[in-house]
Design a protein around this motif. Structure first.
Motif, PDB file in Angstrom:
ATOM      1  N   UNK A   1       0.858  -1.181   0.000  1.00 20.91           N
ATOM      2  CA  UNK A   1       0.000   0.000   0.000  1.00 20.91           C
ATOM      3  C   UNK A   1       0.896   1.233   0.000  1.00 20.91           C
ATOM      4  N   UNK A   2       0.283   2.407  -0.155  1.00 17.35           N
ATOM      5  CA  UNK A   2       1.029   3.658  -0.194  1.00 17.35           C
ATOM      6  C   UNK A   2       0.542   4.604   0.900  1.00 17.35           C
ATOM      7  N   UNK A   3       1.250   5.705   1.069  1.00 14.12           N
ATOM      8  CA  UNK A   3       0.809   6.727   2.021  1.00 14.12           C
ATOM      9  C   UNK A   3      -0.568   7.253   1.620  1.00 14.12           C
ATOM     10  N   UNK A   4      -0.794   7.385   0.319  1.00 12.43           N
ATOM     11  CA  UNK A   4      -2.096   7.843  -0.165  1.00 12.43           C
ATOM     12  C   UNK A   4      -3.198   6.869   0.247  1.00 12.43           C
ATOM     13  N   UNK A   5      -2.897   5.586   0.215  1.00 12.13           N
ATOM     14  CA  UNK A   5      -3.872   4.583   0.662  1.00 12.13           C
ATOM     15  C   UNK A   5      -4.170   4.737   2.150  1.00 12.13           C
ATOM     16  N   UNK A   6      -3.129   5.017   2.943  1.00 12.12           N
ATOM     17  CA  UNK A   6      -3.306   5.208   4.382  1.00 12.12           C
ATOM     18  C   UNK A   6      -4.224   6.404   4.642  1.00 12.12           C
ATOM     19  N   UNK A   7      -3.930   7.528   3.952  1.00 11.43           N
ATOM     20  CA  UNK A   7      -4.745   8.728   4.129  1.00 11.43           C
ATOM     21  C   UNK A   7      -6.178   8.489   3.663  1.00 11.43           C
ATOM     22  N   UNK A   8      -6.324   7.749   2.573  1.00  8.01           N
ATOM     23  CA  UNK A   8      -7.667   7.457   2.067  1.00  8.01           C
ATOM     24  C   UNK A   8      -8.449   6.578   3.012  1.00  8.01           C
ATOM     25  N   UNK A   9      -7.786   5.590   3.603  1.00  7.27           N
ATOM     26  CA  UNK A   9      -8.472   4.668   4.512  1.00  7.27           C
ATOM     27  C   UNK A   9      -8.979   5.381   5.755  1.00  7.27           C
ATOM     28  N   UNK A  10      -8.151   6.257   6.333  1.00  5.52           N
ATOM     29  CA  UNK A  10      -8.597   6.945   7.543  1.00  5.52           C
ATOM     30  C   UNK A  10      -9.681   7.964   7.217  1.00  5.52           C
ATOM     31  N   UNK A  11      -9.629   8.556   6.025  1.00  2.74           N
ATOM     32  CA  UNK A  11     -10.681   9.498   5.625  1.00  2.74           C
ATOM     33  C   UNK A  11     -12.021   8.786   5.512  1.00  2.74           C
ATOM     34  N   UNK A  12     -12.007   7.626   4.855  1.00  5.14           N
ATOM     35  CA  UNK A  12     -13.242   6.855   4.714  1.00  5.14           C
ATOM     36  C   UNK A  12     -13.774   6.405   6.072  1.00  5.14           C
ATOM     37  N   UNK A  13     -12.862   6.021   6.957  1.00  4.93           N
ATOM     38  CA  UNK A  13     -13.273   5.567   8.286  1.00  4.93           C
ATOM     39  C   UNK A  13     -13.938   6.707   9.055  1.00  4.93           C
ATOM     40  N   UNK A  14     -13.358   7.892   8.999  1.00  7.05           N
ATOM     41  CA  UNK A  14     -13.926   9.035   9.717  1.00  7.05           C
ATOM     42  C   UNK A  14     -15.316   9.391   9.180  1.00  7.05           C
ATOM     43  N   UNK A  15     -15.465   9.346   7.882  1.00  8.22           N
ATOM     44  CA  UNK A  15     -16.776   9.643   7.292  1.00  8.22           C
ATOM     45  C   UNK A  15     -17.797   8.589   7.708  1.00  8.22           C
ATOM     46  N   UNK A  16     -17.381   7.327   7.671  1.00  9.30           N
ATOM     47  CA  UNK A  16     -18.279   6.220   8.021  1.00  9.30           C
ATOM     48  C   UNK A  16     -18.697   6.288   9.495  1.00  9.30           C
ATOM     49  N   UNK A  17     -17.784   6.702  10.370  1.00 15.51           N
ATOM     50  CA  UNK A  17     -18.087   6.722  11.799  1.00 15.51           C
ATOM     51  C   UNK A  17     -18.767   8.012  12.258  1.00 15.51           C
ATOM     52  N   UNK A  18     -18.971   8.956  11.350  1.00 19.68           N
ATOM     53  CA  UNK A  18     -19.637  10.217  11.707  1.00 19.68           C
ATOM     54  C   UNK A  18     -20.818  10.499  10.765  1.00 19.68           C
ATOM     55  N   UNK A  19     -21.812   9.610  10.751  1.00 19.54           N
ATOM     56  CA  UNK A  19     -22.959   9.826   9.854  1.00 19.54           C
ATOM     57  C   UNK A  19     -23.784  11.051  10.235  1.00 19.54           C
ATOM     58  N   UNK A  20     -23.640  11.522  11.471  1.00 19.24           N
ATOM     59  CA  UNK A  20     -24.357  12.718  11.905  1.00 19.24           C
ATOM     60  C   UNK A  20     -23.711  13.994  11.364  1.00 19.24           C
ATOM     61  N   UNK A  21     -22.479  13.868  10.864  1.00 21.07           N
ATOM     62  CA  UNK A  21     -21.788  15.013  10.271  1.00 21.07           C
ATOM     63  C   UNK A  21     -21.791  14.916   8.744  1.00 21.07           C
ATOM     64  N   UNK A  22     -21.520  13.712   8.222  1.00 17.68           N
ATOM     65  CA  UNK A  22     -21.398  13.523   6.781  1.00 17.68           C
ATOM     66  C   UNK A  22     -22.618  12.848   6.168  1.00 17.68           C
ATOM     67  N   UNK A  23     -23.630  12.546   6.982  1.00 20.43           N
ATOM     68  CA  UNK A  23     -24.841  11.905   6.491  1.00 20.43           C
ATOM     69  C   UNK A  23     -26.070  12.524   7.116  1.00 20.43           C
ATOM     70  N   UNK A  24     -27.122  11.735   7.183  1.00 21.15           N
ATOM     71  CA  UNK A  24     -28.413  12.237   7.668  1.00 21.15           C
ATOM     72  C   UNK A  24     -28.748  11.752   9.078  1.00 21.15           C
TER      73      UNK A  24
END
Length: 264
Positions: A79-102
């Motif tokens: 994997x790459x550093x970009x993959x690391x940054x992408x994975x944590x970004x997706x995780x944060x969005x997924x765990x905060x549906x009250x901020x990034x979702x409905x």
């Protein structure tokens, strides 16, 4: 060029098989672990001391560890550093549906419950629940013991395994201390070792009920000890004496003096 890209390029040169640094080329994931842990603790120390310039520098040192691990992975085609940054970004969005979702959470408890359920689902997707979906799954085995104890207790408490009030926790501390005294009287070292562990575990529980982070409290206690002990050394130096030349009574007197002086 951003500073992040510059850092990535520097690490790539350090790891270049032909022109890179021999030490950097010898490293692997496991060999970097002690450095990664050390840098994380140095970040914590700078943050707790409120030393902002030092915090900036220590965060850079910790970021280097992430970049280093990522570069090793990229060299191996993992994997790459970009993959690391992408994975944590997706995780944060997924765990905060009250901020990034409905989703709407009315309380912190609801938000925390969703966070925990999200983490459990992630572990299931990664196949990391072979231990029977235990509520204690996912707590790293190599965490500092105080941190691990707090996490284990908090996780169990969320499912009702906890004292409802603090009184019984104090009783448990006294019980474990009495058992340690009995173990000492027996002279059986393995039993003493076990009871020390039980006492430390219940002291962490007491700290949790008092809303005190046990790891931070002990670090602060260590710092306090260092300040007072250095005071003793300084006062002895003024008198032209060393620790070895001083009596315990003298050291105790200076310790009491340090407590009064450094608390003012």
């Amino acid at each position: 060029m951003t500073n992040i890209q510059r850092l990535l390029d520097i690490m790539a040169r350090l790891r270049d098989p032909e022109t890179g640094c021999p030490w950097d080329l010898r490293q692997d994931f496991a060999s970097l672990v002690p450095y990664t842990l050390e840098e994380a603790y140095e970040v914590a120390d700078a943050a707790e001391r409120g030393d902002i310039p030092d915090l900036r520098d220590e965060l850079g040192d910790l970021l280097l560890q992430v970049v280093f691990h990522s570069r090793i992975a990229e060299d191996r085609g993992l994997f790459t550093f970009e993959d690391v940054a992408g994975a944590i970004s997706e995780k944060l969005i997924r765990r905060h549906p009250h901020v990034f979702g409905e989703a709407v959470f009315e309380t912190d408890a609801e938000r925390h419950a969703y966070w925990e359920s999200s983490k459990l689902e992630e572990r299931r997707e990664k196949g990391k629940t072979a231990d029977g979906d235990s509520v204690l799954s996912g707590i790293a085995a190599n965490l500092p013991a105080l941190v691990a104890a707090q996490k284990l207790q908090k996780r169990a408490a969320r499912y009702g395994f906890d004292w409802p009030e603090i009184g019984p926790v104090f009783d448990k501390v006294r019980e474990e201390l009495a058992e340690l005294e009995a173990a000492r009287a027996s002279g059986e070292q393995s039993h003493i070792h076990e009871e020390i562990g039980d006492l430390l575990f219940v002291l962490v529980n007491l700290a949790r009920h008092l809303e005190v982070d046990a790891e931070t409290a002990l670090r602060n206690g260590n710092r306090k000890f260092v300040r007072r002990f250095r005071y003793i050394e300084e006062q002895l130096a003024v008198r032209g004496k060393t620790l070895a030349e001083s009596t315990l009574a003298e050291l105790d007197a200076l310790w009491d003096e340090a407590k009064r002086s450094l608390s003012e």
